[in-house]
Write an enzyme that holds these catalytic residues in place. Structure first.
Site, short mmCIF file in Angstrom:
data_model
loop_
_atom_site.label_atom_id
_atom_site.label_comp_id
_atom_site.label_asym_id
_atom_site.label_seq_id
_atom_site.Cartn_x
_atom_site.Cartn_y
_atom_site.Cartn_z
N ASP A 56 -9.99 -5.36 -3.78
CA ASP A 56 -9.38 -4.32 -2.94
C ASP A 56 -10.23 -3.05 -2.97
O ASP A 56 -10.39 -2.43 -4.02
CB ASP A 56 -7.96 -4.03 -3.45
CG ASP A 56 -7.16 -3.16 -2.50
OD1 ASP A 56 -7.76 -2.42 -1.70
OD2 ASP A 56 -5.91 -3.20 -2.59
N HIS A 105 -7.47 -5.98 0.50
CA HIS A 105 -6.30 -5.11 0.48
C HIS A 105 -5.04 -5.77 1.03
O HIS A 105 -3.95 -5.23 0.88
CB HIS A 105 -6.62 -3.85 1.29
CG HIS A 105 -5.58 -2.79 1.22
ND1 HIS A 105 -5.20 -2.18 0.03
CD2 HIS A 105 -4.83 -2.19 2.19
CE1 HIS A 105 -4.28 -1.27 0.26
NE2 HIS A 105 -4.02 -1.26 1.56
N SER A 163 0.83 -1.20 0.00
CA SER A 163 0.00 0.00 0.00
C SER A 163 0.87 1.26 0.00
O SER A 163 1.60 1.50 -0.96
CB SER A 163 -0.96 -0.05 1.20
OG SER A 163 -1.98 0.89 1.09
#
Length: 281
Positions: free
Chosen positions: A232, A261, A113
């Protein structure tokens, strides 16, 4: 200055943790294993720490690699240097400084991320040091702030918020157990003061800070593996990984169905096979 100590069991990893001083500020780091260096960079949710995010992955990789797992500035046990907030430049500088202080001249980087954006920026800034990049559910592409990311960054400690955050991160709600909620709430509470400085509203500017422009992405010479969950909701596939694949010179994308995610948690065996195959082609 580097100060490390044993931190507890991680399978056969025998991890050690402590502070590495970079530009006069301490960065908390856990290391495990031996071999080629692999830097693991965590994402940005409240309560996130390096070891908390990567413990299982680090334990698995430590049989073949020397894994380095920092808390990035403002997370876990790493303070924000000076006044104000930390951002991409600070996180990139600290990551490079940690690896240099540990004597690792070249290394691969796995970033999740926010950490994926930092990994790509690190590869662009230090092409002679970063050999490979695995960008997992990664930011880094020019993209608007998604509703999911806005919700993640705005979460503050409460039991309901911890539960909602886990539901946002995972596609499979079986993973949202009472124990997981308890653990997340405890981590969110412990890190609240520093985290409050990182993503104040309006939050679009912090997404912009983590976005690399097209010339920078085009300058990344290291091979890049993009790993992304198809469901996600924080970094939607179409806005992030697909865009990165089109802008990076040497990138391939592996998508994981029935996955949100955090692929390393939802599909750990598949995730590890994919990452290990890329790190040791």
């Amino acid at each position: 200055m580097t100060q490390l100590r044993a931190v507890g069991d991680a399978g056969s990893a025998s991890p050690t943790g402590g502070d590495v001083v970079v530009d006069g500020s301490p960065v908390h780091v856990v290391q495990a294993g031996s071999g080629p260096g692999v830097l693991l960079l965590h994402g940005s949710g409240p309560g996130t720490t390096g070891w908390g995010a990567w413990r299982a992955t680090a334990a698995a990789l430590s049989g073949r690699f020397r894994v380095v797992v920092p808390d990035q500035a403002g997370f876990g046990a790493t303070p924000i240097p000076g006044e104000g907030r930390a951002g991409r430049d600070v996180w990139v500088s600290q990551a490079a400084g940690v690896m240099a202080a540990l004597g690792l001249g070249t290394y691969a980087v796995v970033g999740h991320s926010m950490g994926g954006a930092v990994a790509l920026a690190l590869a662009a800034a230090y092409p002679d040091r970063v050999s490979r990049v695995v960008a997992v559910s990664s930011m880094g592409a020019p993209a608007p702030l998604s509703p999911g990311l806005d919700a993640l960054w705005s979460a503050r400690p409460s039991r309901d918020a911890a539960r909602s955050l886990l539901r946002l991160l995972f596609h499979d709600e079986v993973l949202v157990t009472e124990a997981a909620v308890d653990a997340r709430l405890a981590a969110m509470t412990a890190g609240e003061a520093a985290y409050a400085r990182l993503f104040p509203p309006p939050r679009e500017r912090w997404a912009d800070d983590l976005a690399l422009d097209e010339p920078t992405l085009a300058s990344v010479v290291a091979p890049v593996l993009l790993v992304h969950g198809q469901q996600d909701a924080v970094t939607p596939l179409e806005q992030t990984a697909l865009r990165l694949r089109s802008l990076l010179p040497d990138a391939r994308l592996e998508t994981i169905p029935e996955c949100g995610h955090v692929p390393a948690v939802e599909h750990p065996a598949l995730f590890l096979r994919t990452v290990e195959g890329f790190l040791q082609p």
